[in-house]
Structure formats: C-alpha cells, structure tokens
Design a protein around this motif. Structure first.
Motif, mmCIF file in Angstrom:
data_model
loop_
_atom_site.group_PDB
_atom_site.id
_atom_site.type_symbol
_atom_site.label_atom_id
_atom_site.label_comp_id
_atom_site.label_asym_id
_atom_site.label_seq_id
_atom_site.Cartn_x
_atom_site.Cartn_y
_atom_site.Cartn_z
ATOM 1 N N PHE A 119 -30.547 42.567 124.319
ATOM 2 C CA PHE A 119 -31.386 42.493 123.127
ATOM 3 C C PHE A 119 -32.477 41.458 123.395
ATOM 4 N N GLU A 120 -33.672 41.691 122.818
ATOM 5 C CA GLU A 120 -34.789 40.766 122.990
ATOM 6 C C GLU A 120 -35.273 40.277 121.638
ATOM 7 N N ALA A 121 -35.702 38.996 121.599
ATOM 8 C CA ALA A 121 -36.189 38.395 120.365
ATOM 9 C C ALA A 121 -37.378 37.509 120.682
ATOM 10 N N TYR A 122 -38.321 37.406 119.718
ATOM 11 C CA TYR A 122 -39.504 36.565 119.844
ATOM 12 C C TYR A 122 -39.556 35.645 118.623
ATOM 13 N N VAL A 123 -39.829 34.357 118.865
ATOM 14 C CA VAL A 123 -39.828 33.400 117.774
ATOM 15 C C VAL A 123 -40.910 32.357 118.031
ATOM 16 N N ALA B 299 -22.897 40.935 125.255
ATOM 17 C CA ALA B 299 -24.289 41.365 125.412
ATOM 18 C C ALA B 299 -25.143 40.131 125.685
ATOM 19 N N THR B 300 -26.325 40.389 126.284
ATOM 20 C CA THR B 300 -27.274 39.322 126.605
ATOM 21 C C THR B 300 -28.452 39.397 125.644
ATOM 22 N N VAL B 301 -28.921 38.237 125.182
ATOM 23 C CA VAL B 301 -30.082 38.162 124.299
ATOM 24 C C VAL B 301 -31.131 37.275 124.969
ATOM 25 N N HIS B 302 -32.352 37.832 125.182
ATOM 26 C CA HIS B 302 -33.488 37.073 125.710
ATOM 27 C C HIS B 302 -34.358 36.637 124.533
ATOM 28 N N VAL B 303 -34.545 35.337 124.362
ATOM 29 C CA VAL B 303 -35.355 34.788 123.274
ATOM 30 C C VAL B 303 -36.596 34.154 123.886
ATOM 31 N N THR B 304 -37.759 34.675 123.503
ATOM 32 C CA THR B 304 -39.038 34.158 123.986
ATOM 33 C C THR B 304 -39.667 33.296 122.902
ATOM 34 N N VAL B 305 -40.020 32.038 123.244
ATOM 35 C CA VAL B 305 -40.626 31.110 122.290
ATOM 36 C C VAL B 305 -42.143 31.225 122.434
ATOM 37 N N GLN B 306 -42.835 31.466 121.306
ATOM 38 C CA GLN B 306 -44.285 31.618 121.322
ATOM 39 C C GLN B 306 -44.949 30.321 120.849
ATOM 40 N N VAL C 62 -32.240 31.040 114.437
ATOM 41 C CA VAL C 62 -32.602 29.734 114.980
ATOM 42 C C VAL C 62 -32.340 28.712 113.884
ATOM 43 N N VAL C 63 -31.480 27.747 114.155
ATOM 44 C CA VAL C 63 -31.144 26.729 113.164
ATOM 45 C C VAL C 63 -31.785 25.382 113.486
ATOM 46 N N LYS C 64 -32.182 25.182 114.740
ATOM 47 C CA LYS C 64 -32.934 23.995 115.130
ATOM 48 C C LYS C 64 -34.249 24.472 115.747
ATOM 49 N N PRO C 65 -35.403 24.042 115.204
ATOM 50 C CA PRO C 65 -36.695 24.544 115.706
ATOM 51 C C PRO C 65 -36.815 24.378 117.222
ATOM 52 N N LEU C 66 -37.346 25.422 117.847
ATOM 53 C CA LEU C 66 -37.518 25.428 119.302
ATOM 54 C C LEU C 66 -38.883 24.863 119.676
ATOM 55 N N ASP C 67 -38.967 24.288 120.874
ATOM 56 C CA ASP C 67 -40.205 23.653 121.346
ATOM 57 C C ASP C 67 -40.711 24.432 122.556
ATOM 58 N N TYR C 68 -41.896 25.043 122.371
ATOM 59 C CA TYR C 68 -42.477 25.846 123.448
ATOM 60 C C TYR C 68 -42.746 24.981 124.681
ATOM 61 N N GLU C 69 -43.215 23.747 124.455
ATOM 62 C CA GLU C 69 -43.554 22.878 125.573
ATOM 63 C C GLU C 69 -42.306 22.442 126.351
ATOM 64 N N ALA C 70 -41.140 22.434 125.677
ATOM 65 C CA ALA C 70 -39.903 22.033 126.363
ATOM 66 C C ALA C 70 -39.292 23.219 127.106
ATOM 67 N N THR C 71 -39.061 24.333 126.417
ATOM 68 C CA THR C 71 -38.486 25.535 127.030
ATOM 69 C C THR C 71 -39.080 26.747 126.341
ATOM 70 N N ALA C 72 -39.721 27.607 127.094
ATOM 71 C CA ALA C 72 -40.367 28.782 126.511
ATOM 72 C C ALA C 72 -39.483 30.012 126.560
ATOM 73 N N PHE C 73 -38.304 29.939 127.197
ATOM 74 C CA PHE C 73 -37.465 31.127 127.357
ATOM 75 C C PHE C 73 -35.990 30.706 127.310
ATOM 76 N N HIS C 74 -35.186 31.443 126.503
ATOM 77 C CA HIS C 74 -33.745 31.177 126.367
ATOM 78 C C HIS C 74 -32.973 32.461 126.640
ATOM 79 N N THR C 75 -31.881 32.351 127.384
ATOM 80 C CA THR C 75 -30.994 33.492 127.672
ATOM 81 C C THR C 75 -29.610 33.162 127.125
ATOM 82 N N LEU C 76 -29.159 33.977 126.155
ATOM 83 C CA LEU C 76 -27.877 33.747 125.489
ATOM 84 C C LEU C 76 -26.897 34.852 125.855
ATOM 85 N N LEU C 77 -25.616 34.493 126.042
ATOM 86 C CA LEU C 77 -24.543 35.462 126.260
ATOM 87 C C LEU C 77 -23.690 35.481 124.993
ATOM 88 N N ILE C 78 -23.607 36.659 124.368
ATOM 89 C CA ILE C 78 -22.948 36.811 123.071
ATOM 90 C C ILE C 78 -21.671 37.636 123.244
#
Length: 715
Positions: free
Chosen positions: A370-374, A464-471, A428-444
C-alpha cells in the motif's frame, strides 16, 4: 354381586417382567422399576402391615434417598420395597400406581388388584371377609365395590355404572349418596337409585379434570334413621387418548459450532401430554419430518425419539460454515403419543438451528503493498488497509486488529480498525519532517480478536508493506528557545537592551530570510529590530503595573520568512522584573479609635504597607508629624517591624481628630510619606465605645495645640 356395566375387565394373574437384573450389578443398569407391571389377587380385606408384593427397583446408585409415592394414600412402600396397607382396608382401587423418585431416576410402576368384588366368583360371605373382625364395622354392612368408568362416554345419559348391595331386606330402606359429585360440587354428577342401589353418571367425565371421586353410600329407614353405612364408594375415571402432545413453544432455537463431532447435542425438544402419564396415551415419541434446506444431506440432524435430544448426524468436515449453503437450518419436529404408533395423536413445533463460526480462517491483506502520501507537519488518516476474512462478520473470528511490527521507531504512526468494514486506518499521530526523513517503510500485521483454532495459522498474506512519502511544505520559522526568559530591573532607561530573539527556518534545503515584529505587547513597553531581532525598551518597565503578574511580563513576537507563500512562527518573551524602590509606603487603616480617658491601655494600632518588594519595604518607621506640640497630646511607639501604636497622653472630649504621621521604608535610598490618620476619641463605658459620627472636629489638632502653647506662655 356388583357388575360394572361400562367396561368388562379380564384379570390375568401374572406379572410382566421388564428386563430386570440382579441387585447390586450396576453395569449397563437401566434406572427405574425393573418390573413395570404387577398384579395382586384380592383374597379378602387388606390387613395393616401385611405385604402384598415386593417391587423391583434400582436407581443404579445404591437406592439412596429414593422416595416412593402410591396413588392410593392407604398404601405405602416400606424400606424392604414391600407394598403394604397403612390400615385395615375392606377394598381398594383396582389399579394403583407407584412413583419412585431420586436424584438419578424418575419412574412409575402399575399394580392391578385382581378379584375385587364384582369380578370374582367368591360368595358374598367370602368377599365381606366373614370371620374377620375389622375396626368400626357394623353387623349390617353395605357392599360397595369400586367403580371404573372411562372418560368421554357418549350419550344417552344418565347411564348406570355400578350397584351398591345391601344386606337388608328390600323395601325396608332407601339408598343415599353423598359427597363431591353428588350433593357437593360438582353437584348431580352421580346419582343412586334409592330402591335398587344402582349408581348412575349424568354426563361425560374428563379424567384430566378429576381422575377419581370418593363418595359415601348409606341406607336409611323410612323414619330417616341410619340403617347401614356410611361406606366409601370409589369411582375411578379411566384415561382415553383425548389430548394431543403440546410443545411449550412453537419455535425453538439452538446453535452448534461448525466442525463439531458427529453426535453433538444441539438442543432438546420437550412436549407435554395431559393424558395419564402411566399409560401409552402420554408416552411420547419424537421425530424429524422435514429439514430445510436438505443440503448437503437431508438427515444432518437426528432426534432421540424418547428424550427429544437433537444431535448432529454429519461429519465434522462437512459441517463447515463457510461451505454450507446456509448457516441456518429449520427442522419440523413431531411428537406422537401412544409410543409413536399410528393411532397416536401428534403435535408439531419448529426448531431453528444456527451453525456458529469458529476462527478457522486467518485474515489476509487484499494487496501486499500500500502507498500513502502525507504533507509534513500534518496528522490524521493517510491510507485505509483492506483485508479479507471468510469467518462470520461481526464476530471476534472476523474482526481484525492491526499492528506495526517494523519501520516506526519514533512511534509516529498508529492503526485503528474501522468497525464498519474491518479496514485498518493508518494515521500519522506525530507530524513528520520532510527535511529529516522524506520516506518511511512500514511492515503491518493483521490478526483476529479471537485466537485461531490449532490447525489454522497466520501466513505471508497476513502482513503487508506500506510506503509513506512525506511531501515538503514551506514551514514557518521556529523560535529557540521558546519561551525566551530574561531578568531586568524595572524603570531602566528608555531604549535599554532587553533580549535578542533567535528564529530559524526548518526548510534547510531552501535559502530564506526572516523578519521580526511585535505580535502582542500588552503595556506597549517594547520594540524589536525587524532584521536582527533585538528587543529594546520603548517605555518604562513598571513591576507594579497591572500587566505584570508574579513579577513576570509576557510579550509575543512573530517571525515571517520570504517563502512562497510566506510562513510565520511565533515566540514568547518572558521578562522577570526586579524591584526598584519607587513606591513610598502608606499607613493603614486610615481611621483609628481611642477612649477619651488617657491611660496605658488606651492605644490604637496602625501599620505600614508598600507596593515594592523586600528589602524596599519593612521594617517601617512610623512617627508623629513635624507640627510642634503634637508630642504633648499623642505618642507613637513601635510594636514590630510593620506596626506601631498611637497613645492618647491626656483626656480629650469626644470628637474626630486628624493626626499627621510620617512613615519611612527601608529601601536604599529610603522613601517617606506624610499622611493623616483620622483618630476618633470615643466615650468608653462597659467595654462599649460611643464615637462621633460627624466629620473631624472643627477645632483641629493645630488649633488645639496653639491653645495649649498660649496657656503655657501665660504661665
């Protein structure tokens, strides 16, 4: 001789044995009466305590606490299982029923008394028991054989059902019948021919309403004197199969778990028949006449014909909820009396059986990826994870629980289950920082609320795997530290430096400039350099101002970058104001009272107050004003660091006087304050003070002092 006219009886002196077994051998034991039917030959009056027969009974548990009940209370079963009379009896009912009951059994046996009067070839002398002496027996006796009549007889009525025989000569007496059914309710049901002694019934009887009647028969002469009796006439109503079996409910419901073994009890059907329970009229047999639907087998269930237990009759492999054509089966149950024979009456009911689910299927993700953009800095649901589960919806075997097993060390994500569709909502329960990490891979991983059965397990499809892209977005400047805390002394000169603000732009991949401005300055004391961020005073800082709380003054500044669109951030400046001795002290209270007669205890207490902080406050020095001659009438002495006492040195008349005082604090340099206290000189009697309510006396203290000075000069 008495001959019943309704139903001839054929007596066979034999005992029907029903598969009895040796006492004490309980292997394969069938609890209850080992012999169900007994016959006893009537041979004259029954004597108290004389055993008629011994019943064969075994509850397969040692016969402890077994209780027996005989349908005729004149008899009982003793400890040796003997049926014995409890008193001397001339006759008895033709049929007795013995009910045996314990925690292990509930059974009934039938005893027929053969050869009772009216059914025996014995002479009247033998029937009456000549030569035997019975209690309360008259020399002139009535022969009153028991009467047996079948219920539901048809018209015409009245119908003769028996005869009472008198030893008196005919014509010398008349018969009389009394008791319930004759002259008591139900009145008129039975009558007796006064001349012949024929007993008649006036209408059809219902055994289920009353199964026996006990009347008294006697004869009286023509003068009304008792000639014979009274004697007991027992009329027994014989059962007919006139009641259908009735189920307590029309529809029964039951459940059975899928995969249950063949022979699993699902439910029990119970019907009631109002007919005589000791006869086949109430001996019920159960059967299933219809199963709907009839797939995969028309006999998926079986019912125990005697107990009414419905059990499964299908292999566990076929009893699979997910492969059956339906999860609900409907059975039509028939209960038939007469032990199920064709002539029996029937009653019907419906049994609805639900095949319940067990957790034999693991949930599986519909997609492996699954893919997600935030946007950075935002929170909330970013993607819905879908799963399939073949178990029963809305059960713990179907409801899913999700967990993140890898890829979220900062615990920035959370998964909740949507109760409506079982989907996993990744948030997302804690705001993500694009400058720190722009891409997260989660195993669910997904599991059920209920544990799987032992032969089922979770496979690769349960993860399943979830790819989260931070914009990236243009983030506002961030102040550091926030809040900024500084200490400053109040009343510093205008334009004095207070603090230097520091705001940085999180968008480190972009080159942006920042400008500062005042957002909230409640007292208007501060200014900020828009480029450098330095804060200076634009007005005097006053610690005693209403805008200062707990010595703290709070201002808010804003920083704005030049991004597209511009973004802003706010920061707080807290100034701790140090005290400066800029407030003169004052005296409280403004009014004091003394008595007109001067003495040592005639004093008033006043104290000092100061808006400043220590050491710019107490100890206070309170003294008389500089007017000459005041010390001749008044004296001020110190009580403690904050209070002093005013004493009247000689008597004054009742009035109000303005007394000038000088108070000085302990600051460096100290501040003083000239003030006046209104002193009320009062008349004091019995611990009560009577003071003037008018304004200060017209002759002020100064006038009084001048008068005193003139008097001194004259002397």
């Amino acid at each position: 001789m008495f001959i019943p006219l309704t139903c001839p009886l054929f007596w066979v002196l034999q005992v029907a044995h029903v598969g009895g077994q040796e006492d004490g051998d309980h292997e394969g034991c069938v609890p209850g009466f080992q012999v169900k039917n007994y016959q006893v030959a009537y041979s004259g009056p029954f004597q108290k305590g004389q055993a008629l027969l011994q019943v064969e009974f075994d509850d397969c548990a040692g016969n402890k606490d077994v209780k027996f009940e005989v349908s005729d209370p004149s008899f009982h079963v003793d400890r040796d299982l003997n049926l014995v009379p409890q008193r001397d009896l001339l006759l008895s009912r033709p049929v007795l029923f013995i009910h045996g009951l314990s925690a292990h059994v509930d059974d009934t046996a039938r005893v027929e008394i053969a050869g009772l009067p009216g059914h025996s070839s014995h002479k009247l002398r033998d029937i009456l028991g000549a030569g035997q002496k019975l209690p309360n027996r008259s020399k002139r006796s009535l022969l009153v054989p028991p009467v047996i009549i079948t219920e539901n007889q048809r018209a015409p009525f009245p119908k003769v059902i028996g005869r009472v025989i008198s030893t008196e000569k005919p014509g010398n007496h008349i018969f009389r019948l009394t008791g319930p059914g004759a002259d008591r309710d139900p009145k008129g049901l039975f009558t007796i021919d006064v001349d012949t002694g024929d007993v008649s019934v006036s209408r059809s009887l219902d055994r289920e309403e009353i199964d026996s009647y006990q009347l008294e028969v006697s004869t009286i002469d023509f003068e009304g004197n008792l000639a014979e009796g009274p004697a007991i006439l027992v009329i027994t109503v014989i059962d007919q199969n006139d009641n259908r079996p009735i189920f307590k409910e029309k529809r029964y419901t039951g459940e059975v778990l899928e995969g249950s073994p063949n022979g699993t009890i699902v439910m029990t059907m119970t019907a009631y028949d109002a007919d005589d329970p000791a006869t086949d009229n109430a001996a019920l047999r159960y059967s299933i006449v219809r199963q709907s639907p009839d797939k995969p087998s028309s006999n998926m269930f079986y019912i125990d014909e005697e107990r009414g237990d419905i059990v499964t009759h299908i292999s566990p492999m076929l009893l699979d909820r997910e492969t059956l054509p339906t999860t609900t089966y409907e059975l039509e149950i028939v209960a038939k009396d007469m032990s199920g024979r064709e002539v029996g009456l029937t009653g019907t009911a419906t049994a609805t059986i639900t095949i319940t689910d067990k957790n034999d299927h693991a949930p599986e993700f519909t997609h492996p990826l699954f893919e997600a953009y935030v946007y950075e800095g935002s929170t909330g649901v970013v993607v819905n994870l879908t799963v399939d589960d073949r178990d029963d919806p809305a059960t713990g075997a179907w409801r899913a629980t999700y967990s993140i097993i890898n890829g979220d060390p900062a615990q920035s994500f959370e998964i909740q289950t949507n109760p409506d569709n079982n989907e996993g909502m990744l948030s997302v329960v804690k705001p993500l920082d694009y400058e720190a990490t722009a891409f997260h891979t989660l195993l669910i991983k997904v599991e059920n609320e209920d544990p799987l059965v032992p032969d089922a397990g979770y496979g690769l499809s349960s993860t399943a795997t979830v790819h989260v892209t931070v914009q990236d977005i243009n983030e506002g400047p961030v102040f550091f530290p926030d809040p900024l805390i500084v200490n400053r002394t109040e009343n510093i000169p205008l334009g004095s430096f207070v603090a230097s603000l520091n705001a940085t732009d999180p968008d480190i991949l972009q080159i942006q400039s920042i400008r500062y401005a005042v957002l909230r300055d409640p007292a208007g004391w501060l200014s900020v350099n828009p480029v450098r961020g330095t804060v200076n005073t634009s007005a005097s800082l006053d610690r005693e101002s209403p805008y200062v709380h707990d010595n703290k003054y709070t201002a808010v500044f804003i920083a704005t970058d030049n991004g597209s669109p511009p973004a802003t951030g706010t920061g707080t400046l807290i100034i701790y104001l140090e005290d400066y001795n800029d407030n003169a002290p004052y005296v409280v209270p403004s009014v004091a009272r003394v008595c007109e007669d001067a003495h040592d205890m005639n004093v008033a207490i006043v104290g000092g107050r100061d808006k400043d902080l220590p050491p710019n406050t107490a100890p206070f020095k309170i003294e008389l004003g500089k007017q000459p001659g005041l010390d001749k009438t008044w004296r001020v002495t110190r009580v403690n660091s904050t209070h002093s006492q005013i004493m009247l040195l000689h008597s004054l008349k009742k009035a109000n006087y303005q007394l000038p005082l000088l108070i000085t604090d302990s600051g460096v340099p100290p501040l003083s304050n000239n003030t006046e206290v209104k002193v009320q000189v009062c008349v004091c009697k019995k611990n009560k003070m009577h003071c003037s309510s008018a304004h200060s006396h017209l002759a002020s203290l100064q006038v009084l002092l001048v008068t005193l000075l003139l008097g001194l000069l004259c002397l």
